[in-house]
Design an enzyme around this catalytic site. Sequence first.
Site, PDB file in Angstrom:
ATOM      1  CD  GLU A   1      -2.974   0.847   2.383  1.00 51.09           C
ATOM      2  OE1 GLU A   1      -3.523  -0.288   2.445  1.00 51.09           O
ATOM      3  OE2 GLU A   1      -3.183   1.763   3.194  1.00 51.09           O
TER       4      GLU A   1
ATOM      5  CG  ASP B   1      -1.654   4.483   2.954  1.00 52.54           C
ATOM      6  OD1 ASP B   1      -2.187   3.903   2.001  1.00 52.54           O
ATOM      7  OD2 ASP B   1      -1.593   4.016   4.095  1.00 52.54           O
TER       8      ASP B   1
ATOM      9  CD  GLU C   1      -4.736   7.301   6.072  1.00 52.24           C
ATOM     10  OE1 GLU C   1      -5.825   6.736   6.231  1.00 52.24           O
ATOM     11  OE2 GLU C   1      -3.785   7.198   6.873  1.00 52.24           O
TER      12      GLU C   1
ATOM     13  CB  THR D   1       3.097   9.994   3.296  1.00 52.18           C
ATOM     14  OG1 THR D   1       4.288  10.185   4.064  1.00 52.18           O
ATOM     15  CG2 THR D   1       2.656  11.327   2.693  1.00 52.18           C
ATOM     16  CG  ASN D   2       2.424   4.158   6.614  1.00 49.69           C
ATOM     17  OD1 ASN D   2       3.590   3.792   6.528  1.00 49.69           O
ATOM     18  ND2 ASN D   2       1.614   3.701   7.560  1.00 49.69           N
TER      19      ASN D   2
ATOM     20  NE  ARG E   1       8.893   0.300   5.586  1.00 47.04           N
ATOM     21  CZ  ARG E   1       8.350  -0.911   5.570  1.00 47.04           C
ATOM     22  NH1 ARG E   1       7.029  -1.025   5.389  1.00 47.04           N
ATOM     23  NH2 ARG E   1       9.084  -1.984   5.716  1.00 47.04           N
TER      24      ARG E   1
ATOM     25  CD1 TRP F   1      -8.253   6.992  14.161  1.00 44.37           C
ATOM     26  CD2 TRP F   1      -6.541   8.136  13.321  1.00 44.37           C
ATOM     27  NE1 TRP F   1      -8.282   6.840  12.788  1.00 44.37           N
ATOM     28  CE2 TRP F   1      -7.234   7.519  12.250  1.00 44.37           C
ATOM     29  CE3 TRP F   1      -5.414   8.904  13.041  1.00 44.37           C
ATOM     30  CZ2 TRP F   1      -6.845   7.675  10.921  1.00 44.37           C
ATOM     31  CZ3 TRP F   1      -5.023   9.056  11.710  1.00 44.37           C
ATOM     32  CH2 TRP F   1      -5.739   8.444  10.669  1.00 44.37           C
TER      33      TRP F   1
ATOM     34  N   GLY G   1      -4.755  13.674  18.011  1.00 36.95           N
ATOM     35  CA  GLY G   1      -4.785  12.430  18.756  1.00 36.95           C
ATOM     36  C   GLY G   1      -6.162  12.006  19.223  1.00 36.95           C
TER      37      GLY G   1
ATOM     38  NE  ARG H   1       5.801   4.055  15.341  1.00 33.21           N
ATOM     39  CZ  ARG H   1       5.327   4.346  14.135  1.00 33.21           C
ATOM     40  NH1 ARG H   1       5.601   5.519  13.575  1.00 33.21           N
ATOM     41  NH2 ARG H   1       4.579   3.472  13.480  1.00 33.21           N
TER      42      ARG H   1
END
Length: 287
Positions: free
Chosen positions: A104, A106, A108, A122-123, A132, A198, A202, A275
């Site tokens: 995929e 992305d 968004e 973006t991912n 990512r 979300w 957040g 993270r």
Amino acid sequence: MAASFYQFSSMTQWLLIGFLMAAAVSAGNFYNDFDITWGQSKSRILDNGNVLVLNLDKESGSGFQSRNEYLFGKIDMQLKLVAGNSAGTVTAYYLSSKGANWDEIDFEFLGNVSGQPYTLHTNVFCQGKGDREQQFHLWFDPTADFHTYSILWNPKNIIFYVDDIPIRVFKNMENDSIPFPKNQAMRIYSTLWNADDWATQGGRIKTDWRNAPFTASYRNFSADACVWSNGASSCDSSSNSKVWQWQALDYAKQGQMKWAQDNYMIYNYCKDYKRFPQGLPPECNIS
């Protein structure tokens, strides 16, 4: 963010060039190229197939997908995003394959309260694994007019563009045992949906349904791409006749991307040490 929101900077010339190039993109036809797959009563194709509109209300969102699957290509779409108080809404525009180990790519667009900037999220997913994320604010108001959002996907690179300005590159690093999407054909999808658990700050800011219906508009779709059908590609594998098949960023485009990332990137997973306390993902350590 080093630059102020909607700043008019030294990038003016590049932006004007990008706008002119985006305006020259030939348009597809939504009647021919896409199917409405969700919220049919809340979606409209207008202007003889040249414009598609998605709506979201408290009852449901809406979405569409391409009739064709693609294995590599240059995909362009002009979007005008939900205006006003768009908090809680997400307009997703992406390429995706099917199955448990899907690929995929992305875009968004995460809404915000009136006067605050959208977050462009973006991912890249490879074989079912994402994580990512890179996020940006934009140097213009994406609700005031249409802007072109592009994905260039070839065997060497995935490049994300906004009005022909590259904002992100994900390189093929399979030589370093990092998966890269290159074996699964993908369709184009877009949805407008509620994600107020979300999406905005957040999840602290919820969707104000008094502003519904929320509307996102699309036009000037173009796919200079290899169509995948019946297990075969429409592209001749023995030639690289299309520019995008071998394209990477030249020096000038690298400078544009640096400008975008230095001034408008607000999150980069490759710098999120909290993270990833055991170490950043391996691609983050490869130049």
